[in-house]
Design an enzyme around this catalytic site. Structure first.
Site, PDB file in Angstrom:
ATOM      1  N   TYR A 100     -39.255  -1.916  53.986  1.00 29.09           N
ATOM      2  CA  TYR A 100     -40.611  -2.104  53.483  1.00 29.09           C
ATOM      3  C   TYR A 100     -41.481  -2.977  54.387  1.00 29.09           C
ATOM      4  CZ  TYR A 100     -40.002   0.432  49.142  1.00 29.09           C
ATOM      5  OH  TYR A 100     -39.824   1.437  48.221  1.00 29.09           O
ATOM      6  N   GLU A 186     -13.741   4.494  38.808  1.00 30.70           N
ATOM      7  CA  GLU A 186     -14.673   5.302  39.603  1.00 30.70           C
ATOM      8  C   GLU A 186     -16.078   5.316  39.020  1.00 30.70           C
ATOM      9  OE1 GLU A 186     -15.609   9.982  40.675  1.00 30.70           O
ATOM     10  OE2 GLU A 186     -13.666   9.475  39.811  1.00 30.70           O
ATOM     11  N   ASP A 239     -11.390  10.379  38.561  1.00 27.72           N
ATOM     12  CA  ASP A 239     -11.236  11.746  38.057  1.00 27.72           C
ATOM     13  C   ASP A 239     -10.177  12.488  38.868  1.00 27.72           C
ATOM     14  OD1 ASP A 239     -13.188  11.481  36.106  1.00 27.72           O
ATOM     15  OD2 ASP A 239     -14.787  12.282  37.364  1.00 27.72           O
TER      16      ASP A 239
END
EC number: 5.6.2.2
Length: 358
Positions: A100, A186, A239
């Site tokens: 920025y 996760e 997963d």
């Protein structure tokens, strides 16, 4: 003791304590995990560290007099100038802050991120040494206290809310814990569900961390700092899909993009706690709760299976081959078919008590 124990009896942690003793014995011997052969590409694999750069890796030249690279060369000089001022004044800035300062010039945040990585790699120093911080997205909860660089005392709890991972991991000090293990989760949704189910208190003393998917630098630095400080067992709950395995590998072995900083980021002692593809059949999870592997999933799985560190992980390979043969994947949420709190009440406690990790 730093905290009053609230969880199960000491005998519950017997297998965990044996695992910790084994890890400490390995550390004293100065060894890592058994390692097999592998192709040396842009990075090499070292069992006690993870992926590292090799001395003869491909390099890229950026010239000031080349029309193709003149802008990139100018941007590198600009960011180097900003880094110099930060170091001289002993102040810090985030990558977002740098972007920025002149967003039109940089174009997008990715340009800044890549240049900072290039500078860190070129100078062979951690990003923290450049006085550049990353915005943290990770969360931490459980049996942990520490003091931030500005003197703020942080007390992580086992309640329904978690503490944001600090932006300056190098600056935290006076870490205190009695935790028996660290659980990397996760996904944020699973992490929040475990908090809501009071898992932290029931399994106390423990620590839980999530990087909300692919972990940011600060979450990885925190996991590494906790391992280096306490040497407690570290487990991953992801997963049962190629993406989850990839994320676990980033924590454990690192990534190609950050291989130059592997010593500061990787924890090869991490073990895969779940969800294992073999658990799907063992627990009789219905096929209609599973998800077919996409072509992209299959490509990712093939890619992971070819990586050098998989040669020293025969149990991981077997699990991935089960997934490849079934052509199916499963999210942790598939366990809710058994009961809404099966993950926190049955699955994880049994895994931790009886050593169900690989």
């Amino acid at each position: 003791m730093a905290f009053a124990p609230m969880g199960p009896e000491a005998s519950f942690f017997a297998v965990l304590d044996q695992h910790k003793a084994s890890l400490l014995a390995t550390l004293k011997r100065g060894g890592g995990e058994p390692v097999g052969g592998g192709t040396r590409l842009a990075s090499r694999f070292e069992d006690s560290v993870g992926l590292q750069m090799v001395s003869h890796c491909t390099t890229r030249k950026i010239k000031s007099d080349s029309p193709k690279s003149v802008k990139n060369f100018a941007l590198i000089l600009k960011i180097l100038s900003m880094i110099y001022k930060l170091v001289q004044s002993n102040t810090y800035a985030t990558k977002r802050d740098i972007y920025y300062t002149d967003s039109q010039l940089f174009g997008n945040q990715t340009v800044v991120d890549n240049i900072i990585n290039d500078i860190s790699c070129m100078l062979k120093v951690p990003r923290m040494s450049l006085h550049i911080l990353s915005t943290s997205k990770g969360l931490i909860a459980g049996n942990l206290r520490y003091m931030e660089e500005d003197g703020t005392s942080v007390h992580c709890t086992c309640g329904s809310t978690a503490v944001a991972v600090p932006s300056n991991i190098q600056g935290i000090r006076n870490l205190i814990t009695d935790a028996k293990f660290l659980l990397i989760v996760e996904k944020d949704a699973t992490f929040q569900r475990l908090l809501d189910d009071n898992f932290c208190n029931r399994m106390s003393p423990c620590i839980m961390v999530t990087g909300k998917g692919v972990p940011d630098l600060n979450t990885r630095l925190l996991v590494k700092k906790l391992w280096d400080t306490f040497h407690i067992p570290v487990f991953a709950l992801v997963d049962a899909d190629p993406h989850g395995i990839e994320i676990m590998c980033i924590y454990k072995y690192g990534s190609m993009a950050m291989s130059f900083e592997a010593h500061n980021l990787t924890v090869p002692a991490i073990r895969w706690l779940g969800l294992l593809p073999s658990d799907i059949k063992r627990l009789n999870i219905p096929r209609d709760t599973l998800i077919p592997l996409t072509k992209r999933d299959q490509m990712k799985l093939d890619s992971v299976l070819k990586r050098p560190y998989v040669t020293c992980q025969p149990f991981w390979r077997k699990e991935m081959e089960i997934m490849a043969d079934s052509k199916m994947k499963a999210e942790i949420q598939a366990l809710t078919f058994l009961s809404s709190d099966y993950l926190s009440r049955v699955y994880l406690p049994n895994k931790l008590k009886f050593g169900g990790w690989i």
